[in-house]
Design a protein around this motif. Structure first.
Motif, PDB file in Angstrom:
ATOM      1  N   LEU A 112     108.512  25.308 -63.954  1.00  0.00           N
ATOM      2  CA  LEU A 112     108.777  26.671 -63.478  1.00  0.00           C
ATOM      3  C   LEU A 112     108.149  26.926 -62.112  1.00  0.00           C
ATOM      4  CD1 LEU A 112     109.965  27.244 -66.276  1.00  0.00           C
ATOM      5  CD2 LEU A 112     108.853  29.455 -66.201  1.00  0.00           C
ATOM      6  N   GLU A 113     106.908  26.465 -61.950  1.00  0.00           N
ATOM      7  CA  GLU A 113     106.220  26.709 -60.669  1.00  0.00           C
ATOM      8  C   GLU A 113     106.955  26.000 -59.527  1.00  0.00           C
ATOM      9  OE1 GLU A 113     103.538  28.822 -60.101  1.00  0.00           O
ATOM     10  OE2 GLU A 113     103.895  29.451 -62.171  1.00  0.00           O
ATOM     11  N   ALA A 114     107.593  24.860 -59.844  1.00  0.00           N
ATOM     12  CA  ALA A 114     108.340  24.142 -58.796  1.00  0.00           C
ATOM     13  C   ALA A 114     109.592  24.929 -58.394  1.00  0.00           C
ATOM     14  CB  ALA A 114     108.735  22.760 -59.296  1.00  0.00           C
ATOM     15  N   ILE A 115     110.108  25.723 -59.295  1.00  0.00           N
ATOM     16  CA  ILE A 115     111.314  26.520 -58.978  1.00  0.00           C
ATOM     17  C   ILE A 115     110.923  27.828 -58.305  1.00  0.00           C
ATOM     18  CG2 ILE A 115     113.274  27.786 -59.992  1.00  0.00           C
ATOM     19  CD1 ILE A 115     113.475  25.644 -62.116  1.00  0.00           C
ATOM     20  N   SER A 175     114.242  41.110 -63.827  1.00  0.00           N
ATOM     21  CA  SER A 175     113.563  41.257 -62.528  1.00  0.00           C
ATOM     22  C   SER A 175     112.079  41.539 -62.707  1.00  0.00           C
ATOM     23  CB  SER A 175     114.187  42.400 -61.728  1.00  0.00           C
ATOM     24  OG  SER A 175     115.554  42.174 -61.635  1.00  0.00           O
ATOM     25  N   ALA A 176     111.700  42.029 -63.880  1.00  0.00           N
ATOM     26  CA  ALA A 176     110.278  42.291 -64.128  1.00  0.00           C
ATOM     27  C   ALA A 176     109.512  40.979 -64.311  1.00  0.00           C
ATOM     28  CB  ALA A 176     110.128  43.156 -65.385  1.00  0.00           C
ATOM     29  N   TYR A 177     110.244  39.867 -64.475  1.00  0.00           N
ATOM     30  CA  TYR A 177     109.569  38.601 -64.795  1.00  0.00           C
ATOM     31  C   TYR A 177     109.841  37.489 -63.787  1.00  0.00           C
ATOM     32  CZ  TYR A 177     109.246  41.185 -69.100  1.00  0.00           C
ATOM     33  OH  TYR A 177     109.004  42.181 -70.007  1.00  0.00           O
ATOM     34  N   PHE A 178     111.059  37.464 -63.234  1.00  0.00           N
ATOM     35  CA  PHE A 178     111.440  36.384 -62.324  1.00  0.00           C
ATOM     36  C   PHE A 178     112.243  36.940 -61.147  1.00  0.00           C
ATOM     37  CE2 PHE A 178     111.870  34.745 -66.747  1.00  0.00           C
ATOM     38  CZ  PHE A 178     110.791  33.881 -66.761  1.00  0.00           C
ATOM     39  N   GLU A 179     112.115  36.250 -59.989  1.00  0.00           N
ATOM     40  CA  GLU A 179     112.960  36.555 -58.827  1.00  0.00           C
ATOM     41  C   GLU A 179     114.175  35.626 -58.815  1.00  0.00           C
ATOM     42  OE1 GLU A 179     112.666  38.670 -56.239  1.00  0.00           O
ATOM     43  OE2 GLU A 179     110.994  39.621 -57.309  1.00  0.00           O
ATOM     44  N   GLU A 180     113.930  34.394 -59.163  1.00  0.00           N
ATOM     45  CA  GLU A 180     114.877  33.301 -58.987  1.00  0.00           C
ATOM     46  C   GLU A 180     116.057  33.433 -59.970  1.00  0.00           C
ATOM     47  OE1 GLU A 180     116.796  30.200 -58.372  1.00  0.00           O
ATOM     48  OE2 GLU A 180     115.151  30.386 -56.905  1.00  0.00           O
ATOM     49  N   PRO A 181     117.288  33.527 -59.452  1.00  0.00           N
ATOM     50  CA  PRO A 181     118.444  33.691 -60.351  1.00  0.00           C
ATOM     51  C   PRO A 181     118.557  32.581 -61.393  1.00  0.00           C
ATOM     52  CG  PRO A 181     119.106  33.972 -58.065  1.00  0.00           C
ATOM     53  CD  PRO A 181     117.681  33.536 -58.033  1.00  0.00           C
ATOM     54  N   ARG A 182     118.146  31.350 -61.038  1.00  0.00           N
ATOM     55  CA  ARG A 182     118.250  30.266 -62.020  1.00  0.00           C
ATOM     56  C   ARG A 182     117.383  30.557 -63.247  1.00  0.00           C
ATOM     57  NH1 ARG A 182     116.662  25.282 -58.404  1.00  0.00           N
ATOM     58  NH2 ARG A 182     115.585  26.974 -57.356  1.00  0.00           N
ATOM     59  N   LEU A 183     116.230  31.161 -63.011  1.00  0.00           N
ATOM     60  CA  LEU A 183     115.349  31.457 -64.149  1.00  0.00           C
ATOM     61  C   LEU A 183     115.878  32.646 -64.944  1.00  0.00           C
ATOM     62  CD1 LEU A 183     111.809  30.811 -62.631  1.00  0.00           C
ATOM     63  CD2 LEU A 183     113.296  29.285 -63.944  1.00  0.00           C
ATOM     64  N   LYS A 184     116.465  33.593 -64.212  1.00  0.00           N
ATOM     65  CA  LYS A 184     117.048  34.738 -64.948  1.00  0.00           C
ATOM     66  C   LYS A 184     118.155  34.249 -65.878  1.00  0.00           C
ATOM     67  CE  LYS A 184     116.056  38.203 -61.432  1.00  0.00           C
ATOM     68  NZ  LYS A 184     116.613  39.154 -60.478  1.00  0.00           N
TER      69      LYS A 184
END
Ligand code: FAD
Length: 496
Positions: A112-115, A175-184
């Motif tokens: 996750l940190e790499a993304i 959006s409260a947890y991730f910015e990256e669309p792949r993670l969403k």
């Protein structure tokens, strides 16, 4: 005293489990099933040593299986020979990047940190919210039987409007947890199991990624059909009678009572009560006298369908994990094409299952068994979709996505192909609109608002299965069976 008799229409998960509950309470139960074998959507077929689960491939929510098998006097762990699948999914994105969803915290953190730097903390907060949603939803919604409005609209349930976030869309909540669309997308795609797009699903459904990470995704030895075999074993031991190749054509009613069923061959069977496991909207539309209720149901929201490919392959593709999911960048557009336009997206997200990675007996030695599932729209009213063409496009999309993993020769190594389109789902299991998950789970079709386990007019007609309360999926069909039979037994005065 003569045992009361009940006819169960359909030997799907909900039907077999309901029959077993009733028989264990001394009821004489006959299941009538239109097909030649049990399982319904949780079907299995074999060809030349390749074994295929036709529908479900993921055993999720294991705690529900344990509880529901225990309610049938059995142990899910023992009967299903479960093995944990970890990593659960191998996600592949359009840019070639990958993410393996695993319960190993270090691996998750590194990936996750790499993304997106900082996103592991986001995941921990998201999982915590999913945990709350799961516990609350199980306690107040899934395991509750809403027999009357006042069972649902209580002061105790009022805080759910805030605590379960039913009015916030799942994707927006990300959006409260991730910015990256792949993670969403990595932590919302499970909404499709509910027949919903994350852009309209309530944020309540964060409980699905939570249970997958916390309780695990499992695999019964021999595949998901083993659940059917285990239930058949319990039902047979309890004395349930089965009639296969016996399609019900009509439920006979008189006033406010169901009297029995008429089979396609003209035979009549009478019973004190009927429990329908065939999908609920179909039962209203095709088996009961036509009234306003069926029309209202037909206008409810149905889940999507899928095109499935079942391939026997003459060489193993060891680089394919058991559950590979290709998630498209145009995530929103994908759901729009499926749900609004009722078609195949241009760049579809899709899923490939390789059961032999988990159980080598699913394929002959030195070969492979592959299943590809491509979500598509359900059947439209006018019948204008060209399913032959859509299926061919879907197949090419699977090959294209597999090529990104270096698998470029699959087509040349196919021994045979079986494919299902929404027309197949409709015909095989009488699913209205070929909708694989039945009525979807939007807010107005959840909890008290979902069709109840007993018919509102016919007081001795009950329902268990995907389109009734609590909803779709194998474990929820088990819950549905328990709730429906509890009500039936209460009505017959047979509750222990
Ligand atoms: C492609 C696909 C993938 C899925 N993946 C998963 C997954 O990974 N995990 C999961 O938990 N769930 C999954 N599901 C959902 C799950 O399979 C279903 O929710 C569950 O199996 C539904 O069971 P049910 O009790 O509603 O019965 P059904 O499966 O609907 O069975 C009803 C039975 O009634 C019979 N019937 C219909 N009409 C008549 C009639 N007139 N007379 C007599 N019999 C009749 C049918 O033949 C059928 O056998 C998936 C479903 C599909 C289709």
């Amino acid at each position: 005293m003569k045992a009361p008799s009940v006819i169960v229409i359909g030997a799907g998960i909900g039907g077999i489990a309901a029959a077993a509950h009733l028989a264990r309470h001394g009821v004489h139960v006959t299941i009538v099933e239109k097909n030649s074998r049990p399982g319904g959507r949780c079907d299995r077929f074999s060809r030349n040593g390749h074994h295929f689960d036709a529908g479900p491939t993921l055993l999720v929510m294991p705690l529900l299986y344990e509880a529901e098998f225990a309610a049938l006097g059995a142990s899910a762990r023992e009967m299903l020979a479960l093995q944990r699948v970890d990593p659960t999914y191998h996600l592949v994105f359009d840019d070639g990047s990958r993410l393996s969803l695993t319960s190993d915290p270090k691996s998750m953190r590194d990936q996750l940190e790499a993304i997106e730097p900082g996103s592991y903390q986001g995941l921990l907060r998201y999982v915590e919210e999913g945990h709350q949603h799961y516990d609350l939803a199980m306690d107040r919604l899934v395991n509750q039987d809403f027999r009357k409005a006042s069972d649902f609209f209580t002061f105790r349930n009022l805080p759910l409007l805030y605590r379960l976030k039913p009015l916030i869309h799942h994707y927006n909540n990300m959006s409260a947890y991730f910015e990256e669309p792949r993670l969403k997308s990595a932590f919302t795609f499970q909404d499709v199991y509910m027949g919903l797009s994350p852009f309209e699903a309530p944020a309540t459904f964060s409980m699905m990624p939570y249970t997958e990470l916390a309780h695990g995704v499992w695999y019964p030895r021999g595949g998901m059909h083993r659940v059917v075999e285990a239930l058949m074993d319990i039902a047979n031991r309890a004395g349930v009678e089965f009639m296969f190749n016996a399609a019900v054509q009509q439920i006979e009613v008189n006033g406010t009572a169901a009297r029995g069923v008429i089979l396609a061959d003209g035979h009549r069977l009478a019973a004190e009560a009927i429990l329908a496991n065939a999908d609920l909207p179909y039962v209203y539309a095709d088996l009961l006298p036509r009234d306003g209720l069926a029309d209202r149901l037909a206008h409810k929201r149905f889940s999507c369908s899928v095109v499935s490919f079942f391939w026997g392959v003459d060489k193993p593709y060891e680089m394919l994990g058991p559950h590979t999911l290709f998630l498209a960048d145009d995530y929103r557009e994908n759901f729009k094409s499926i749900i609004q336009d009722l078609t195949l997206p241009k760049n579809p997200s899709l899923y490939v299952h390789a059961p032999a990675r988990l159980d080598s007996s699913m394929s002959p030695a030195g070969e492979d068994t592959l299943i590809a599932i491509v979500p598509v729209g359900h059947l439209d009213e006018k019948g204008e979709q060209d399913w032959g063409e859509i299926r061919d496009l879907a197949r090419q999309e699977v090959f294209r996505r597999l090529a990104t993993l270096g698998i470029t020769d699959l087509e040349a190594h196919l021994k045979f192909e079986v494919s299902y389109t929404p027309l197949s789902w409709h015909k095989r299991y009488n699913l209205l609109k070929g909708s694989t998950h039945g009525l979807c789970h939007n807010l107005t079709q959840l909890g008290y608002f979902r069709p109840h386990n007993r018919h509102p007019r016919y007081h001795n007609l009950y329902f268990a299965g995907a389109s009734t309360h609590p909803g779709t999926g194998v474990p929820t069909a088990l819950v549905s069976a328990r709730l429906a039979t509890q009500r039936l037994l209460d009505d017959l005065g047979l509750s222990k």
